[in-house]
Design an enzyme around this catalytic site. Sequence first.
Site, PDB file in Angstrom:
ATOM      1  N   ARG A 169       0.772  -1.241   0.068  1.00 45.51           N
ATOM      2  CA  ARG A 169      -0.081   0.212  -0.016  1.00 45.51           C
ATOM      3  C   ARG A 169       0.713   1.477  -0.118  1.00 45.51           C
ATOM      4  NH1 ARG A 169      -3.836  -0.984   5.105  1.00 45.51           N
ATOM      5  NH2 ARG A 169      -4.257   1.294   4.680  1.00 45.51           N
ATOM      6  N   ASN A 184      -6.164  -3.808  19.910  1.00 41.15           N
ATOM      7  CA  ASN A 184      -4.851  -4.740  19.849  1.00 41.15           C
ATOM      8  C   ASN A 184      -3.986  -3.653  19.139  1.00 41.15           C
ATOM      9  OD1 ASN A 184      -2.803  -6.461  19.975  1.00 41.15           O
ATOM     10  ND2 ASN A 184      -3.292  -7.257  17.905  1.00 41.15           N
TER      11      ASN A 184
END
Length: 447
Positions: free
Chosen positions: A20, A170
């Site tokens: 990306r 997380n």
Amino acid sequence: MLTPMSDLNCIILAAGKGTRMKSDMPKVLHALGGWPMIRHVVKSCEALEPAQITVVIAPGMGDVAKEVAPHATSVQEKQLGSGDAARAGLKGLKDPKGKILILAGDVPLISVDTLQALVEEAETGMSVLGFTPMDPTGYGRLITDDDLFVTEIIEERDASAGQKNIALCNAGAYCIDAKLLPNLLDKLSNSNAQKEFYLTDIVSLAAKSGIKCAYIEAPIYETIGINSRSQLAEAEGELQNYLRAKAMFEGASLLDPMTTYFAMDTKLGQDVIIEPGVFFGPGVVIGDKVTIHAYSYLEGVTVERGASIGPFARIRPHSHIGEDVSIGNFIEVNRSTLKAGAKSKHLSYLGDAVIGEKANIGAGTVIANYDGFDKLSTEVGKDAFVGSNSTLIAPVKIGDGAYVGAASAITEDVPAGSLALARARTIIRDGWAALRNKEKTKTKKAG
């Protein structure tokens, strides 16, 4: 004060290609605060003084291995998920004792204090790092029991509607007892849509084995993960805000903080004044009472007490600016030393030069340091004066107290106390302009 952790081992996961980012360069080598982001993570680990650090890389990532040297690297041969990467990292550790800290190479802003707390919290056998974002969409959630131990990390795509309402997410950092980790990694399964081994699954596996997993919560900005250029820019913004605040706390004045950019290793003395639009590349050390005027760029330079730089100055690497030196507007200094009290006020290039104490470099002076093959050196002596629009053609020495007349092109050494003139003699022809105009008029009429 940090306690050295000789029974700690660190695994940094850095094998992701970062598609990306749209880049041929490994994601963890993209710069943040003038450093590749992997260096931030390695430096934080080093501050804990662990027994060993290994960085997990993919095949062909030799440039990452160079960046993290002298620490070891472990190669993840195939991209089979974070759990598989942790397995590769475990193989790269030599007989680890105590605890193993597992970090992501693309989460570079976690502080040393946070990491220390995460390690200390793992006395139960395991700990994970959590955070509470403004919007938890897209993040894995930490599922806790009544005693606030983490029993599972569930990805959002697998979460129920109720679990999606959990705000605690997380952050991707773990600390585990070295005796427990090999067995937990061996139990990982790739029975999922991606056919990958997820490191997050070790939490539920541990809970099923009666191992309690504690957690600590980090500030949101420390947990920014970088997978795209926009996230890199977001992390840069957070880091710069921290560095600006730190600079001002330590005694520097930033006239427009949001337009000042620091590198991670920028060092500032007290009573430093920094005007708007100043950019510090890596390797800059600034002494006390220095003023950096607007829109100046500094990299790889030491600037001593009382010096003045800019505006619109560029100081390039391997340069040294002495006490009370004055570098004015549109001056470029490259691989050069200016000794105490030297001045170069306007529109000059000083390359591969040593400028003596209290020497004056006139406006428009150019040191011609490149002959097409080599960079050559120039010395300008103490109290020397170089007139405006002069060219010093290296290699050349201007002696102490010598004068170079304006517009001179100097190709040979000038002895101390001498005057050097190297330009064509001025010729004046009285009445020339009127005669020229008369001739021109005549020619026009004839035409």
